[in-house]
Design a protein around this motif. Sequence first.
Motif, PDB file in Angstrom:
ATOM      1  N   UNK A 179       0.885  -1.162  -0.068  1.00  0.00           N
ATOM      2  CA  UNK A 179      -0.004  -0.016  -0.020  1.00  0.00           C
ATOM      3  C   UNK A 179       0.888   1.157   0.141  1.00  0.00           C
ATOM      4  N   UNK A 180       1.498   1.847  -1.027  1.00  0.00           N
ATOM      5  CA  UNK A 180       2.295   2.463  -1.179  1.00  0.00           C
ATOM      6  C   UNK A 180       1.667   4.032  -0.941  1.00  0.00           C
ATOM      7  N   UNK A 181       0.279   4.071  -0.912  1.00  0.00           N
ATOM      8  CA  UNK A 181      -0.432   5.465  -0.506  1.00  0.00           C
ATOM      9  C   UNK A 181      -1.813   4.743   0.003  1.00  0.00           C
ATOM     10  N   UNK A 182      -1.996   5.330   1.415  1.00  0.00           N
ATOM     11  CA  UNK A 182      -3.344   5.111   2.065  1.00  0.00           C
ATOM     12  C   UNK A 182      -3.643   6.114   3.063  1.00  0.00           C
ATOM     13  N   UNK A 183      -4.873   6.740   2.785  1.00  0.00           N
ATOM     14  CA  UNK A 183      -5.366   7.964   3.503  1.00  0.00           C
ATOM     15  C   UNK A 183      -6.484   7.434   3.964  1.00  0.00           C
ATOM     16  N   UNK A 184      -7.018   7.232   5.319  1.00  0.00           N
ATOM     17  CA  UNK A 184      -8.051   6.938   5.753  1.00  0.00           C
ATOM     18  C   UNK A 184      -8.446   7.561   7.257  1.00  0.00           C
ATOM     19  N   UNK A 185      -9.426   7.923   7.632  1.00  0.00           N
ATOM     20  CA  UNK A 185      -9.694   8.822   8.736  1.00  0.00           C
ATOM     21  C   UNK A 185      -9.974   8.000   9.819  1.00  0.00           C
ATOM     22  N   UNK A 186     -10.223   6.704   9.773  1.00  0.00           N
ATOM     23  CA  UNK A 186     -10.109   5.731  10.839  1.00  0.00           C
ATOM     24  C   UNK A 186      -8.874   4.688  10.707  1.00  0.00           C
ATOM     25  N   UNK A 187      -8.557   4.022   9.781  1.00  0.00           N
ATOM     26  CA  UNK A 187      -7.651   2.923   9.977  1.00  0.00           C
ATOM     27  C   UNK A 187      -6.176   3.571   9.384  1.00  0.00           C
ATOM     28  N   UNK A 188      -5.112   2.879  10.034  1.00  0.00           N
ATOM     29  CA  UNK A 188      -3.576   3.019   9.674  1.00  0.00           C
ATOM     30  C   UNK A 188      -3.570   2.412   8.353  1.00  0.00           C
ATOM     31  N   UNK A 189      -2.429   2.666   7.634  1.00  0.00           N
ATOM     32  CA  UNK A 189      -2.003   2.160   6.538  1.00  0.00           C
ATOM     33  C   UNK A 189      -1.721   0.407   6.711  1.00  0.00           C
ATOM     34  N   UNK A 190      -2.097  -0.538   5.944  1.00  0.00           N
ATOM     35  CA  UNK A 190      -1.946  -1.933   6.385  1.00  0.00           C
ATOM     36  C   UNK A 190      -0.660  -2.298   6.097  1.00  0.00           C
ATOM     37  N   UNK A 191       0.126  -3.232   6.523  1.00  0.00           N
ATOM     38  CA  UNK A 191       1.502  -3.721   6.315  1.00  0.00           C
ATOM     39  C   UNK A 191       1.287  -4.504   4.961  1.00  0.00           C
ATOM     40  N   UNK A 192       2.334  -4.756   4.297  1.00  0.00           N
ATOM     41  CA  UNK A 192       2.196  -5.670   3.046  1.00  0.00           C
ATOM     42  C   UNK A 192       2.016  -6.982   3.503  1.00  0.00           C
ATOM     43  N   UNK A 193       0.924  -7.687   2.733  1.00  0.00           N
ATOM     44  CA  UNK A 193       0.351  -8.960   3.004  1.00  0.00           C
ATOM     45  C   UNK A 193       0.239  -9.765   1.853  1.00  0.00           C
ATOM     46  N   UNK A 194       0.170 -11.059   1.849  1.00  0.00           N
ATOM     47  CA  UNK A 194       0.009 -12.005   0.812  1.00  0.00           C
ATOM     48  C   UNK A 194      -1.611 -11.684   0.480  1.00  0.00           C
ATOM     49  N   UNK A 195      -2.014 -12.006  -0.463  1.00  0.00           N
ATOM     50  CA  UNK A 195      -3.460 -11.769  -1.010  1.00  0.00           C
ATOM     51  C   UNK A 195      -4.367 -12.832  -0.130  1.00  0.00           C
ATOM     52  N   UNK A 196      -5.361 -12.187   0.323  1.00  0.00           N
ATOM     53  CA  UNK A 196      -6.512 -12.955   1.097  1.00  0.00           C
ATOM     54  C   UNK A 196      -7.840 -13.126   0.425  1.00  0.00           C
ATOM     55  N   UNK A 197      -8.925 -12.869   1.182  1.00  0.00           N
ATOM     56  CA  UNK A 197     -10.245 -12.757   0.940  1.00  0.00           C
ATOM     57  C   UNK A 197     -11.149 -11.485   0.872  1.00  0.00           C
ATOM     58  N   UNK A 198     -10.180 -10.309   0.851  1.00  0.00           N
ATOM     59  CA  UNK A 198     -10.906  -8.932   1.083  1.00  0.00           C
ATOM     60  C   UNK A 198     -11.531  -8.407  -0.152  1.00  0.00           C
ATOM     61  N   UNK A 199     -11.766  -7.207  -0.170  1.00  0.00           N
ATOM     62  CA  UNK A 199     -12.477  -6.657  -1.472  1.00  0.00           C
ATOM     63  C   UNK A 199     -11.099  -6.162  -2.555  1.00  0.00           C
ATOM     64  N   UNK A 200     -10.147  -6.038  -1.997  1.00  0.00           N
ATOM     65  CA  UNK A 200      -9.149  -5.760  -2.692  1.00  0.00           C
ATOM     66  C   UNK A 200      -8.763  -6.918  -3.435  1.00  0.00           C
ATOM     67  N   UNK A 201      -8.420  -7.804  -3.044  1.00  0.00           N
ATOM     68  CA  UNK A 201      -8.115  -9.102  -3.372  1.00  0.00           C
ATOM     69  C   UNK A 201      -8.961  -9.548  -4.686  1.00  0.00           C
ATOM     70  N   UNK A 202     -10.348  -9.229  -4.252  1.00  0.00           N
ATOM     71  CA  UNK A 202     -11.287  -9.848  -5.148  1.00  0.00           C
ATOM     72  C   UNK A 202     -10.922  -8.891  -6.668  1.00  0.00           C
ATOM     73  N   UNK A 203     -10.904  -7.646  -6.588  1.00  0.00           N
ATOM     74  CA  UNK A 203     -10.922  -6.749  -7.625  1.00  0.00           C
ATOM     75  C   UNK A 203      -9.472  -7.447  -8.336  1.00  0.00           C
ATOM     76  N   UNK A 204      -8.340  -7.517  -7.607  1.00  0.00           N
ATOM     77  CA  UNK A 204      -7.218  -8.183  -8.254  1.00  0.00           C
ATOM     78  C   UNK A 204      -7.395  -9.367  -8.897  1.00  0.00           C
ATOM     79  N   UNK A 205      -8.176 -10.248  -8.571  1.00  0.00           N
ATOM     80  CA  UNK A 205      -8.451 -11.524  -8.959  1.00  0.00           C
ATOM     81  C   UNK A 205      -9.123 -11.406 -10.322  1.00  0.00           C
TER      82      UNK A 205
END
Length: 920
Positions: A179-205
């Motif tokens: 996540x080279x760029x991450x702006x969020x009013x609640x969450x901090x930038x996530x650490x690098x991770x292996x692909x899982x079952x999230x919304x981001x991964x769905x778009x990637x797949x």
Amino acid sequence: MVEDDPNDAALAEREIRRADIVATFLRVDTREAMSAALREFTPDIILTDHSLPAFGAADALALAQQLAPGTPVIVVTGRLGDESAVQYLQAGAADYVVKDHMHRLSPAVLRALNVKQSRDAQARAYQLQAATYRIAQVAMNAPGLDELLPTVHQIVGELMPAKNFYIALYDAAANLITFPYFIDEIDAAPAPRAPGAGLTEHVLRTGRALLSKPESESALAALGVLQSIGAPSVDWLGVPLKQGDRTVGVLAVQTYTAGVRYEEHHKEMLQFVSTQVAAAIERTRAEQALRGSEARLKAVLHSALDAHVAMDDAGRVTSWNQQAESMFGWAEREVLGQRLADIIVPHAHREAHAAGLRRFLTTGEGPILNQRIELTALRRDGAEFPVELAVTPVRVGTSWLFSAFVRDITARRAADEALRESERKFGSAFQAHPSPMAIATLADARWVDVNESLLRLFGMNRAETVGRSGQELGIWQRDEQRVQMLAQLRAGGVFRDVEVEWRTRAGEMRSGLLSAEVIAFADEPHFLLHFQDVTERKQLEGQLRQAQKMEAIGRLAGGVAHDFNNVLTAIFGYVDLLREEIPAGSPAQQDLAEVRKASERAASLTKQLLAFSRQQVLEPVVLDPNALVEDFEKMLHRLIGEDVELRLSLGDARNVRADPGQLQQVLMNLVVNARDAMPTGGKLVIETANAELSEQYAELHQPVVPGAYVMLAVSDTGSGMTPEIRGRIFEPFFTTKEKGKGTGLGLSTVYGIVKQSGGYVWVYSEVGRGTTFKIYLPRVDAPAEELQPSRAPDSVAGTETILLAEDDPMLRPLAKGLLEKLGYTVIDAENAAIALEAARRHAGPIQLLVADVVMPGASGRELARQLEKTRPATKVLYVSGYTDDAIVHHGMLEPGLHFLQKPFTPAALARKVREVLDGT
């Protein structure tokens, strides 16, 4: 809906719904409430009453234009004149509806929405075009993603609600989402991770955009993509970032506010923008990688040990590293953009440099390109120095760049010159070295160079040896030594001082100590051979060992002969006494005669032993060797027989000093030996000649002393001898004849007589071809002496007084009895001390001292010296079976001394005593 009357509001809502318009209504009746609502969300349309307490349609229109520009406003009023209506329309209202004609409300709303949608579509198209242009511009100028992505966020935020915005990139090689760029009013930038079952991964797949709303949760749950990551959002919108058909990342926005929602047009807008964003990201990453590569290249070039210089096709400097600064004395900032030829090319070469550049630009060929060449460069101070240059042309678009690495070779030139000088000195030393040497390749042992000493050793020339191996030349007597040497060298060891035998072209075997070790030669492993020729040394060592052996045997033989001579003297004496007392016809006389014959043979053996041990007393004279050989010729003919041809080859030989009887013995022994080597006949040659023995000859024939000699040679054509037999022929009692045919003392006698006469004897023999004995006697310039035959005295009797000193208990009484029988007065003593005491006590004269030379205590010679002090007139006769330096020097009797060799007979003693007393 800005309305203070709930009934009117309900009426307006009912009219709108009756037109099948699905809508959500929010009613406000004050300025504050309207402001708060517009800050919370942007409505599709605003309905406002003409007149409210302290707040009217004009105020609502102004507020809407301020907080929700572009949102259509319809004025709903109970009554409105034409002038007021025109004023509202001119102020920006979309329409107006009179409450008495509410049936016009729905068409007015639909018409306003259509106009708004058309206007929004145009605005969005313009905004999208402007956004993509801006993103492209930013991508061209941004140095990296850290500068690019915040600007993309800002541009997207101008198109749609994007308070919460991030970009995720997928690294397929590492299988990681970052996540080279991450702006969020609640969450901090996530650490690098292996692909899982999230919304981001769905778009990637899937590579498709996804709009997630609360009402679509069940469908997404069925797809297994509702893994909770971070705080839950109201709406989540993500679009793929693609490079061709490959999805490389996701651009996502999300909202946590119920009034801020995303629709399909937001997805379409974000999809449109994502194409340019993906291209911008890729371009920025590529440019960033290029800049990184260029930085690394520049770092590499600046850290290079060689100077690196680049110039364009106009001849101007484009690159100049730190080594170039140090080498040429110019800083990078001073030379960039300057003409290279003006900076580092010497004046004499600048025209050639310019011509070479023009030729390359015209023909694509250059005389110094793509190779390493050595030439001269110029420093800032004007000094010229040698460099090694490697220039490579590089095509950059339609232009050319010339990349050059420059190495200062001043030190290398000096080292090369020193190396050449060293190699010249090595070559000179190698060729001039007295020991044979060669250099050979380690791989196949072929000789690449040999020195003159080796060529002389083998009798070959350089063309025959260089390029061939020692095995091919056939020099190795034992091939296993060659194999052992190569194995040790190839294993990293050395071959040191190993005794080997090499064969010359003539077939001669040369012994030597061979050393070899690996050396670096012509950038390949070679080995240096060093052969220390010890052939002559080994021969000398053999001669020395032989001489030492002969010396030891001689000492033993002399000692044996001394003791045996005493015994024989007693036997001779008592036998002769017995024969005088026994009647002539008695059988005992015959027995005694046989005893005497046996004693004489024994005496002959001891005489030969003494001759070999060089301990007999010689009486040398100056004689002519040719005359001696000629006088002896008749006897030699009788010795050799008729089947052996005797030939004399007498040269102009000078005189020698020798005992003639002993020299005739030498000649006779050699002739007999030659006759026995030719049982079926042959040729016998006796030769004399003058000889000059040089220092070189002496070095090869120890212990010869260089000088003038006379050679006496005896050669035969007999059976010859093997080297093993030749090495033992001078040993006493060594013989090759069958048992009973020889004593083995003939050649040992020759050896002893020649050595005692100051000469040398050498033998040369080949099996089946014959043997030559060469005797070298020192040459003298004095004339030959005339030999006088000895004359026996008239009478051997006498009346003189004799002092007899003899330590042997058998000989002393015998000699005393013999002398007394002849009429002499004899005073006997067993040693020198007793003899001196007896002489002191004797009052009368003592005419003769008969003394054994070798006695316990003082010798006979010392006794004579002591006696001379008190009785100088007393004559002296020495007797011994073994001589030492007391009365002889190198076997030669001192002048004026009288000597009688043991064993002697009573008659010999009587004659010698009378000769000494009479002075004859």
